[in-house]
Design a protein around this motif. Structure first.
Motif, short mmCIF file in Angstrom:
data_model
loop_
_atom_site.label_atom_id
_atom_site.label_comp_id
_atom_site.label_asym_id
_atom_site.label_seq_id
_atom_site.Cartn_x
_atom_site.Cartn_y
_atom_site.Cartn_z
N GLN A 46 0.83 -1.19 0.00
CA GLN A 46 0.00 0.00 0.00
C GLN A 46 0.87 1.25 0.00
O GLN A 46 1.96 1.27 0.56
CB GLN A 46 -0.87 0.05 1.24
CG GLN A 46 -1.94 -1.00 1.30
CD GLN A 46 -2.74 -0.88 2.58
OE1 GLN A 46 -2.22 -0.46 3.60
NE2 GLN A 46 -4.00 -1.25 2.52
N GLU A 47 0.34 2.28 -0.61
CA GLU A 47 1.00 3.58 -0.51
C GLU A 47 0.82 4.08 0.92
O GLU A 47 -0.21 3.87 1.54
CB GLU A 47 0.37 4.56 -1.50
CG GLU A 47 0.56 4.16 -2.94
CD GLU A 47 2.00 4.23 -3.39
OE1 GLU A 47 2.77 5.06 -2.87
OE2 GLU A 47 2.36 3.42 -4.26
N ILE A 48 1.81 4.78 1.42
CA ILE A 48 1.78 5.23 2.82
C ILE A 48 0.57 6.13 3.09
O ILE A 48 0.01 6.10 4.18
CB ILE A 48 3.11 5.92 3.19
CG1 ILE A 48 3.21 6.07 4.71
CG2 ILE A 48 3.29 7.23 2.48
CD1 ILE A 48 4.58 6.45 5.19
N GLU A 49 0.14 6.90 2.11
CA GLU A 49 -1.00 7.79 2.30
C GLU A 49 -2.30 7.01 2.52
O GLU A 49 -3.24 7.52 3.12
CB GLU A 49 -1.17 8.73 1.10
CG GLU A 49 -0.03 9.70 0.91
CD GLU A 49 1.14 9.09 0.16
OE1 GLU A 49 0.95 8.09 -0.57
OE2 GLU A 49 2.25 9.61 0.31
N GLN A 50 -2.37 5.79 2.02
CA GLN A 50 -3.58 4.99 2.13
C GLN A 50 -3.63 4.15 3.41
O GLN A 50 -4.65 3.56 3.72
CB GLN A 50 -3.70 4.06 0.93
CG GLN A 50 -3.83 4.80 -0.39
CD GLN A 50 -3.74 3.87 -1.57
OE1 GLN A 50 -3.22 2.77 -1.47
NE2 GLN A 50 -4.25 4.31 -2.70
#
Length: 64
Positions: free
Chosen positions: A2-6
């Motif tokens: 996952q992207e860190i923002e998600q």
């Protein structure tokens, strides 16, 4: 991955590597991005195999 923002900032995250040294950097990075439940496996997988998971075979990294 996952992207860190998600990722949820409240989710527990445990970082680990062979000796635990690089995991500390990773944990600091996530804590710096407002993650609240960041943990490190002290001593890494190598310490785990000596102290907890006795059936886990140990290995040694070659220094290049």
């Amino acid at each position: 991955m996952q992207e860190i923002e998600q990722m949820s900032r409240q989710e527990s995250i445990c970082h680990f590597d062979h000796t635990g040294a690089k995991s500390l950097d990773a944990a600091a990075y996530f804590q710096g991005h407002a993650f609240e439940n960041v943990k490190v496996l002290r001593g890494g997988i190598d310490a785990w195999s000596l102290e907890v998971g006795f059936k886990l075979p140990r290995y040694h990294l070659e220094q290049v």
